[in-house]
Design a protein around this motif. Sequence first.
Motif, PDB file in Angstrom:
ATOM      1  N   GLU A  41      -7.086   2.163  -4.575  1.00  0.00           N
ATOM      2  CA  GLU A  41      -6.624   2.333  -3.425  1.00  0.00           C
ATOM      3  C   GLU A  41      -6.960   1.019  -2.364  1.00  0.00           C
ATOM      4  O   GLU A  41      -6.425   0.397  -1.853  1.00  0.00           O
ATOM      5  CB  GLU A  41      -6.511   3.619  -2.458  1.00  0.00           C
ATOM      6  N   ILE A  42      -8.228   0.651  -2.437  1.00  0.00           N
ATOM      7  CA  ILE A  42      -8.648  -0.364  -1.913  1.00  0.00           C
ATOM      8  C   ILE A  42      -8.322  -1.581  -2.313  1.00  0.00           C
ATOM      9  O   ILE A  42      -7.899  -2.551  -1.560  1.00  0.00           O
ATOM     10  CB  ILE A  42     -10.164  -0.295  -1.786  1.00  0.00           C
ATOM     11  N   GLU A  43      -8.073  -1.927  -3.433  1.00  0.00           N
ATOM     12  CA  GLU A  43      -7.515  -3.204  -4.244  1.00  0.00           C
ATOM     13  C   GLU A  43      -6.313  -3.315  -3.617  1.00  0.00           C
ATOM     14  O   GLU A  43      -5.827  -4.600  -3.497  1.00  0.00           O
ATOM     15  CB  GLU A  43      -7.404  -2.921  -5.669  1.00  0.00           C
ATOM     16  N   LYS A  44      -5.580  -2.390  -3.495  1.00  0.00           N
ATOM     17  CA  LYS A  44      -4.169  -2.412  -2.885  1.00  0.00           C
ATOM     18  C   LYS A  44      -4.049  -3.067  -1.526  1.00  0.00           C
ATOM     19  O   LYS A  44      -2.963  -3.352  -0.824  1.00  0.00           O
ATOM     20  CB  LYS A  44      -3.461  -1.045  -2.853  1.00  0.00           C
ATOM     21  N   LEU A  45      -5.158  -2.997  -0.848  1.00  0.00           N
ATOM     22  CA  LEU A  45      -5.216  -3.489   0.435  1.00  0.00           C
ATOM     23  C   LEU A  45      -5.101  -4.994   0.720  1.00  0.00           C
ATOM     24  O   LEU A  45      -4.875  -5.646   1.902  1.00  0.00           O
ATOM     25  CB  LEU A  45      -6.339  -3.083   1.200  1.00  0.00           C
ATOM     26  N   ALA A  46      -5.343  -5.763  -0.451  1.00  0.00           N
ATOM     27  CA  ALA A  46      -5.500  -7.166  -0.486  1.00  0.00           C
ATOM     28  C   ALA A  46      -3.880  -7.546  -0.570  1.00  0.00           C
ATOM     29  O   ALA A  46      -2.914  -6.972  -1.342  1.00  0.00           O
ATOM     30  CB  ALA A  46      -5.779  -7.897  -1.835  1.00  0.00           C
ATOM     31  N   PRO A  47      -3.655  -8.516   0.312  1.00  0.00           N
ATOM     32  CA  PRO A  47      -1.872  -8.886   0.586  1.00  0.00           C
ATOM     33  C   PRO A  47      -1.390  -9.456  -0.750  1.00  0.00           C
ATOM     34  O   PRO A  47      -0.128  -9.053  -0.761  1.00  0.00           O
ATOM     35  CB  PRO A  47      -1.891  -9.735   1.829  1.00  0.00           C
ATOM     36  N   ALA A  48      -2.201  -9.965  -1.382  1.00  0.00           N
ATOM     37  CA  ALA A  48      -1.720 -10.493  -2.776  1.00  0.00           C
ATOM     38  C   ALA A  48      -1.327  -9.642  -3.908  1.00  0.00           C
ATOM     39  O   ALA A  48      -0.785  -9.908  -5.011  1.00  0.00           O
ATOM     40  CB  ALA A  48      -2.613 -11.565  -3.191  1.00  0.00           C
ATOM     41  N   THR A  49      -1.714  -8.172  -3.734  1.00  0.00           N
ATOM     42  CA  THR A  49      -1.752  -7.299  -4.628  1.00  0.00           C
ATOM     43  C   THR A  49      -0.377  -6.248  -4.561  1.00  0.00           C
ATOM     44  O   THR A  49      -0.559  -5.661  -3.496  1.00  0.00           O
ATOM     45  CB  THR A  49      -2.926  -6.468  -4.748  1.00  0.00           C
ATOM     46  N   GLY A  50       0.654  -6.560  -5.290  1.00  0.00           N
ATOM     47  CA  GLY A  50       1.726  -5.592  -5.279  1.00  0.00           C
ATOM     48  C   GLY A  50       2.614  -5.534  -3.891  1.00  0.00           C
ATOM     49  O   GLY A  50       2.965  -4.762  -3.352  1.00  0.00           O
ATOM     50  N   ARG A  51       2.589  -6.787  -3.349  1.00  0.00           N
ATOM     51  CA  ARG A  51       3.233  -6.886  -1.976  1.00  0.00           C
ATOM     52  C   ARG A  51       4.714  -6.369  -1.878  1.00  0.00           C
ATOM     53  O   ARG A  51       4.923  -5.828  -1.092  1.00  0.00           O
ATOM     54  CB  ARG A  51       3.228  -8.407  -1.631  1.00  0.00           C
ATOM     55  N   LEU A  52       5.419  -6.635  -2.932  1.00  0.00           N
ATOM     56  CA  LEU A  52       6.745  -6.053  -2.986  1.00  0.00           C
ATOM     57  C   LEU A  52       6.780  -4.568  -3.124  1.00  0.00           C
ATOM     58  O   LEU A  52       7.635  -3.826  -2.464  1.00  0.00           O
ATOM     59  CB  LEU A  52       7.492  -6.586  -4.225  1.00  0.00           C
ATOM     60  N   SER A  53       6.023  -3.785  -3.835  1.00  0.00           N
ATOM     61  CA  SER A  53       6.092  -2.459  -4.222  1.00  0.00           C
ATOM     62  C   SER A  53       5.229  -1.703  -2.982  1.00  0.00           C
ATOM     63  O   SER A  53       5.599  -0.618  -2.824  1.00  0.00           O
ATOM     64  CB  SER A  53       5.637  -2.046  -5.438  1.00  0.00           C
ATOM     65  N   SER A  54       4.180  -2.395  -2.517  1.00  0.00           N
ATOM     66  CA  SER A  54       3.415  -1.838  -1.519  1.00  0.00           C
ATOM     67  C   SER A  54       2.949  -2.839  -0.300  1.00  0.00           C
ATOM     68  O   SER A  54       1.826  -3.252  -0.744  1.00  0.00           O
ATOM     69  CB  SER A  54       2.147  -0.962  -2.204  1.00  0.00           C
ATOM     70  N   PRO A  55       3.868  -3.114   0.485  1.00  0.00           N
ATOM     71  CA  PRO A  55       3.490  -4.228   1.363  1.00  0.00           C
ATOM     72  C   PRO A  55       2.445  -3.942   2.448  1.00  0.00           C
ATOM     73  O   PRO A  55       1.802  -4.914   3.066  1.00  0.00           O
ATOM     74  CB  PRO A  55       4.901  -4.424   2.236  1.00  0.00           C
ATOM     75  N   GLU A  56       2.098  -2.551   2.494  1.00  0.00           N
ATOM     76  CA  GLU A  56       0.724  -2.237   3.367  1.00  0.00           C
ATOM     77  C   GLU A  56      -0.442  -3.179   2.993  1.00  0.00           C
ATOM     78  O   GLU A  56      -0.831  -3.127   1.788  1.00  0.00           O
ATOM     79  CB  GLU A  56       0.473  -0.894   3.467  1.00  0.00           C
ATOM     80  N   ASN A  57      -0.951  -3.772   3.846  1.00  0.00           N
ATOM     81  CA  ASN A  57      -2.252  -4.672   3.555  1.00  0.00           C
ATOM     82  C   ASN A  57      -3.346  -4.566   4.730  1.00  0.00           C
ATOM     83  O   ASN A  57      -2.803  -4.455   5.717  1.00  0.00           O
ATOM     84  CB  ASN A  57      -1.860  -5.987   3.000  1.00  0.00           C
ATOM     85  N   ALA A  58      -4.380  -5.180   4.391  1.00  0.00           N
ATOM     86  CA  ALA A  58      -5.206  -5.205   5.538  1.00  0.00           C
ATOM     87  C   ALA A  58      -5.403  -6.484   6.235  1.00  0.00           C
ATOM     88  O   ALA A  58      -6.312  -6.741   7.174  1.00  0.00           O
ATOM     89  CB  ALA A  58      -6.672  -4.802   5.005  1.00  0.00           C
ATOM     90  N   GLU A  59      -4.539  -7.463   5.974  1.00  0.00           N
ATOM     91  CA  GLU A  59      -4.526  -8.517   6.578  1.00  0.00           C
ATOM     92  C   GLU A  59      -3.488  -8.991   7.557  1.00  0.00           C
ATOM     93  O   GLU A  59      -3.612  -9.492   8.541  1.00  0.00           O
ATOM     94  CB  GLU A  59      -5.031  -9.722   5.486  1.00  0.00           C
ATOM     95  N   TYR A  60      -2.254  -9.021   6.937  1.00  0.00           N
ATOM     96  CA  TYR A  60      -1.186  -9.492   7.510  1.00  0.00           C
ATOM     97  C   TYR A  60       0.015  -8.215   7.995  1.00  0.00           C
ATOM     98  O   TYR A  60      -0.105  -7.448   7.401  1.00  0.00           O
ATOM     99  CB  TYR A  60      -0.576 -10.332   6.654  1.00  0.00           C
ATOM    100  N   PRO A  61       0.733  -8.286   9.109  1.00  0.00           N
ATOM    101  CA  PRO A  61       1.724  -7.716   9.330  1.00  0.00           C
ATOM    102  C   PRO A  61       2.734  -7.541   8.208  1.00  0.00           C
ATOM    103  O   PRO A  61       2.981  -8.457   7.518  1.00  0.00           O
ATOM    104  CB  PRO A  61       2.349  -8.146  10.904  1.00  0.00           C
ATOM    105  N   TRP A  62       3.531  -6.539   8.248  1.00  0.00           N
ATOM    106  CA  TRP A  62       4.532  -6.147   7.278  1.00  0.00           C
ATOM    107  C   TRP A  62       5.739  -5.493   7.992  1.00  0.00           C
ATOM    108  O   TRP A  62       5.538  -4.960   8.931  1.00  0.00           O
ATOM    109  CB  TRP A  62       4.236  -5.691   5.993  1.00  0.00           C
ATOM    110  N   GLU A  63       6.725  -5.651   7.381  1.00  0.00           N
ATOM    111  CA  GLU A  63       8.036  -5.038   7.861  1.00  0.00           C
ATOM    112  C   GLU A  63       8.544  -3.760   7.193  1.00  0.00           C
ATOM    113  O   GLU A  63       8.528  -3.432   5.841  1.00  0.00           O
ATOM    114  CB  GLU A  63       9.340  -6.037   7.939  1.00  0.00           C
ATOM    115  N   ARG A  64       8.980  -2.705   7.983  1.00  0.00           N
ATOM    116  CA  ARG A  64       9.290  -1.543   7.054  1.00  0.00           C
ATOM    117  C   ARG A  64      10.518  -0.848   8.451  1.00  0.00           C
ATOM    118  O   ARG A  64       9.935  -0.664   9.400  1.00  0.00           O
ATOM    119  CB  ARG A  64       8.190  -0.449   7.126  1.00  0.00           C
ATOM    120  N   ASP A  65      11.497  -0.439   7.714  1.00  0.00           N
ATOM    121  CA  ASP A  65      12.706  -0.006   8.603  1.00  0.00           C
ATOM    122  C   ASP A  65      12.919  -0.703   9.853  1.00  0.00           C
ATOM    123  O   ASP A  65      13.043   0.015  10.878  1.00  0.00           O
ATOM    124  CB  ASP A  65      12.447   1.322   8.996  1.00  0.00           C
TER     125      ASP A  65
END
Length: 132
Positions: free
Chosen positions: A66-90
């Motif tokens: 789960e911590i690895e998923k926080l990197a914006p370069a990791t799985g951005r399309l399937s899981s856009p939530e990350n610890a560095e940049y804003p993302w869009e949802r709904d």
Amino acid sequence: MATEKIAKAYRIRDTAADVDELVKHHTGFVEFINQFFRCETIRNEYRGQDAALQTLQRNATALAREIEKLAPATGRLSSPENAEYPWERDEKILVPCTFDFPNLTMLRQASGRAVMNLVERAFNDFERLRIQ
């Protein structure tokens, strides 16, 4: 990011991992966790407590994923939530500092705190511990 860096530091120092490959990727914390639990010092400390060690390793591996998923370069399309940049949802812009990160609820439980204590130990005992 801190977990990524400590994982890379141990792996660069203690394994035959390709340094160029390690620095290209934002993953590696899960691999480090698995290697850390094979560390002789950790195994000796849990001698005779195999169930406790297995539970801690299972929890640590799950949290590391789960911590690895926080990197914006990791799985951005399937899981856009990350610890560095804003993302869009709904059609809303979400920002890390106000997002709850429900995938990290383990951090608020005893099992998560135990894992984070282990991570703290990896930082504090870097000069003493070896993963290979």
